[in-house]
Write an enzyme that holds these catalytic residues in place. Structure first.
Site, PDB file in Angstrom:
ATOM      1  N   TYR A 102       0.866  -1.187   0.000  1.00 54.61           N
ATOM      2  CA  TYR A 102       0.000   0.000   0.000  1.00 54.61           C
ATOM      3  C   TYR A 102       0.896   1.228   0.000  1.00 54.61           C
ATOM      4  CZ  TYR A 102      -3.324   3.513   1.873  1.00 54.61           C
ATOM      5  OH  TYR A 102      -4.084   4.634   2.073  1.00 54.61           O
ATOM      6  N   ASP A 104       9.296   2.678  -0.916  1.00 57.54           N
ATOM      7  CA  ASP A 104       8.296   3.302  -0.048  1.00 57.54           C
ATOM      8  C   ASP A 104       8.653   2.938   1.395  1.00 57.54           C
ATOM      9  OD1 ASP A 104       4.638   3.387   0.177  1.00 57.54           O
ATOM     10  OD2 ASP A 104       6.219   4.054   1.530  1.00 57.54           O
ATOM     11  N   LYS A 118       5.410   9.101   8.620  1.00 55.86           N
ATOM     12  CA  LYS A 118       5.272   8.539   9.968  1.00 55.86           C
ATOM     13  C   LYS A 118       6.359   9.021  10.927  1.00 55.86           C
ATOM     14  CE  LYS A 118       2.782   4.574   8.068  1.00 55.86           C
ATOM     15  NZ  LYS A 118       1.420   4.604   8.627  1.00 55.86           N
TER      16      LYS A 118
HETATM   17  P1  KE4 Z   1      -0.515   8.339   4.772  1.00 57.10           P
HETATM   18  O1  KE4 Z   1      -1.089   9.074   3.577  1.00 57.10           O
HETATM   19  O2  KE4 Z   1      -1.555   7.524   5.514  1.00 57.10           O
HETATM   20  O3  KE4 Z   1       0.300   9.257   5.686  1.00 57.10           O
HETATM   21  O4  KE4 Z   1       0.592   7.297   4.221  1.00 57.10           O
HETATM   22  C1  KE4 Z   1       0.203   6.357   3.257  1.00 57.10           C
HETATM   23  C2  KE4 Z   1       1.153   5.173   3.311  1.00 57.10           C
HETATM   24  C3  KE4 Z   1       2.136   5.063   2.336  1.00 57.10           C
HETATM   25  N1  KE4 Z   1       3.010   4.029   2.343  1.00 57.10           N
HETATM   26  C4  KE4 Z   1       2.965   3.086   3.306  1.00 57.10           C
HETATM   27  C5  KE4 Z   1       3.958   1.960   3.286  1.00 57.10           C
HETATM   28  C6  KE4 Z   1       1.988   3.159   4.335  1.00 57.10           C
HETATM   29  O5  KE4 Z   1       1.952   2.182   5.291  1.00 57.10           O
HETATM   30  C7  KE4 Z   1       1.065   4.220   4.341  1.00 57.10           C
HETATM   31  C8  KE4 Z   1      -0.012   4.349   5.389  1.00 57.10           C
HETATM   32  N2  KE4 Z   1      -0.103   3.269   6.312  1.00 57.10           N
HETATM   33  C9  KE4 Z   1      -1.396   3.055   6.911  1.00 57.10           C
HETATM   34  C10 KE4 Z   1      -1.325   1.800   7.799  1.00 57.10           C
HETATM   35  N3  KE4 Z   1      -0.895   0.666   7.100  1.00 57.10           N
HETATM   36  C11 KE4 Z   1      -1.864   4.242   7.674  1.00 57.10           C
HETATM   37  C12 KE4 Z   1      -3.084   4.014   8.533  1.00 57.10           C
HETATM   38  C13 KE4 Z   1      -4.335   4.529   7.885  1.00 57.10           C
HETATM   39  O6  KE4 Z   1      -4.502   4.384   6.654  1.00 57.10           O
HETATM   40  O7  KE4 Z   1      -5.148   5.067   8.653  1.00 57.10           O
END
Ligand code: KE4
Length: 443
Positions: free
Chosen positions: A155, A250, A283
């Site tokens: 993701y 990523d 993060k």
């Molecule tokens: P954000 O747009 O949520 O800050 O980041 C997206 C993203 C991009 N790449 C990776 C590897 C990620 O894990 C994420 C976001 N992770 C999720 C949990 N797996 C955030 C939690 C959520 O979606 O509320």
């Protein structure tokens, strides 16, 4: 990845969490501002956090939980670390946002580039989605190519071109995974099986000259915890180089979480000189505030506006309060011994859980790197999304709720990684393992 709704393992007495959830659902879709928080996969009522401190948070009923989500990764120092809190309070008094450059953005860029050797330049943004989306556009602009490769189970945020599942074969490109994404938007996205060398070779043989980039989660935390094998990662690097495509890591989740230099520094231990061409971060880099970044070589990054033809912008990019939070966080985790201690604590948790499950004859396997860990109710660690999907999700849901009732808070979805902070104590680990042992013994 969401599972069909299931009833919670244990009936819940009415609580302020229930009341707040009903109120929230009237005004916010699903009652949450990000879907995974809704407990849809595991059933039951989300816990509304009142406050958090160290390794813990307290819900709307005042119940304390040992927090293994830590805001899905950012809170590597635990909640409310004194040095971070002080930096944020000081910055807030100086102003919230200017829409103009600040010295602290330069300091943060210098620290990021110092800690991640593959980076020559970075651009700060406000979310991982924004960083990944911008990295894709930059890769396409820098190479003049349109096609991208991603992997099933990875993701990269919710930009249209990345909400895609595998097409009918390698010759065909992806299909949208979300309503509202027109097929033509994902027509250039090829989705491969993680760790599948033959598919990787074939994709480059078929499309190599048209591929702008290959984007990968080097340790896939969005299918819980699946490592890319060293031979697979080595081949990703070689094929990208051979065909003039950019290798984009990523590291939104793994960056500064699995090691100070991120997952790329872990692979560099096995693949001499290993470096991606671009890295997406988030993060931990913001310490819990809205801050993310993408970076790479100077040649690629200087294609970005205002220097180059690839447009990218953001009102709150490099926000002065967020950069203070991120910088204070990076300064703490860069201290000697931080990752050795964090890694040891995380490994002790996974070892304890594994021992408790095996003692009860429950199939269980786990893995960890630095402060990131995952586990599966399976006999062996999966190598790809399809295998992760074979996990008994009702069993996971029962485990999740048993732990929640014991005051231990895991991710409310089977496909999410979990996190240990430097605030988690050996006693917290013992409490967690004891709670799991009770569940496994009764399972
Ligand atoms: P954000 O747009 O949520 O800050 O980041 C997206 C993203 C991009 N790449 C990776 C590897 C990620 O894990 C994420 C976001 N992770 C999720 C949990 N797996 C955030 C939690 C959520 O979606 O509320």
């Amino acid at each position: 990845m969401e599972q069909p709704n299931t009833k919670p393992a244990t009936p819940q007495t009415a609580s302020r969490n229930d009341a707040l959830f009903e109120r929230a659902k009237k005004l916010i879709p699903g009652g949450v501002n990000s879907p995974v928080r809704a407990f849809k996969a595991v059933g039951g009522t989300p816990r509304f956090v009142q406050r958090a401190q160290g390794a813990y948070f307290w819900d709307a009923d005042g119940k304390r939980y040992i927090d293994y989500i830590g805001s899905w990764g950012p809170m590597i120092l635990g909640h409310g670390h004194p040095a971070v809190l002080e930096a944020v309070q000081k910055a807030a008094l100086e102003g919230f946002s200017y829409g103009a450059p600040t010295e602290r953005e330069v300091e943060l860029a210098e620290e990021i580039v110092r800690l991640v050797p593959s980076l020559e330049m970075v651009r700060l943004v406000s979310s991982g989605t924004e960083a990944a989306m911008s990295a894709i556009r930059l890769a396409r602009g820098a190479t003049g190519r349109s096609k991208i490769i991603k992997f099933e189970g990875c993701y990269h945020g919710h930009a249209d071109a990345l909400l895609v599942k595998a097409g009918s074969g390698l010759a065909t490109f992806g299909n949208p995974t979300s309503a509202g994404v027109p097929p033509e938007v994902v027509q250039h996205t090829l989705v491969l099986e993680y760790n599948h060398l033959a598919q990787l070779e074939e994709a480059f043989a078929l499309h190599g000259k048209d591929i702008a980039c290959l984007m990968i989660e080097p340790i896939a935390g969005n299918m819980n915890f699946v490592r890319a094998s060293v031979p697979f990662m080595k081949r990703c690097r070689e094929l990208c180089t051979q065909h003039g495509a950019l290798l984009v890591f990523d590291e939104v989740m793994t960056g500064f979480r699995v090691a100070l230099g991120g997952a790329q520094s872990v692979y560099a231990r096995s693949i001499p000189g290993f470096k991606p061409d671009m890295t997406v971060m988030g993060k931990v880099i913001g310490g819990g505030m809205p801050l993310a970044a993408f970076g790479g070589t100077r040649a690629v990054m200087e294609q970005l506006a205002p220097l180059g033809p690839v447009y990218q912008a953001g009102t709150l990019s490099g926000n002065p309060v967020a950069t203070a939070c991120g910088l204070a966080t990076l300064r703490e985790i860069a201290k000697p011994g931080f990752y050795e201690a964090l890694g040891e604590r995380t490994r002790s948790l996974v070892a304890g859980l594994t021992q408790a499950a095996n003692k009860a004859g429950v199939p269980f396997c786990g893995d960890s790197e630095g402060g990131m860990f995952g586990f599966f109710l399976l006999g062996q660690l999966p190598q790809n999304y399809a295998t992760v999907m074979t996990t008994d999700s009702p069993a996971f849901n029962r485990f999740f709720h048993a732990m929640l009732d014991s005051g231990v808070y895991y991710a409310p979805a089977l496909y999410e990684a979990a996190f240990v902070s430097s605030a988690h104590t050996a006693a917290d680990i013992e409490t967690t393992v004891d709670a799991a042992a009770k569940f496994f013994a009764a399972a």
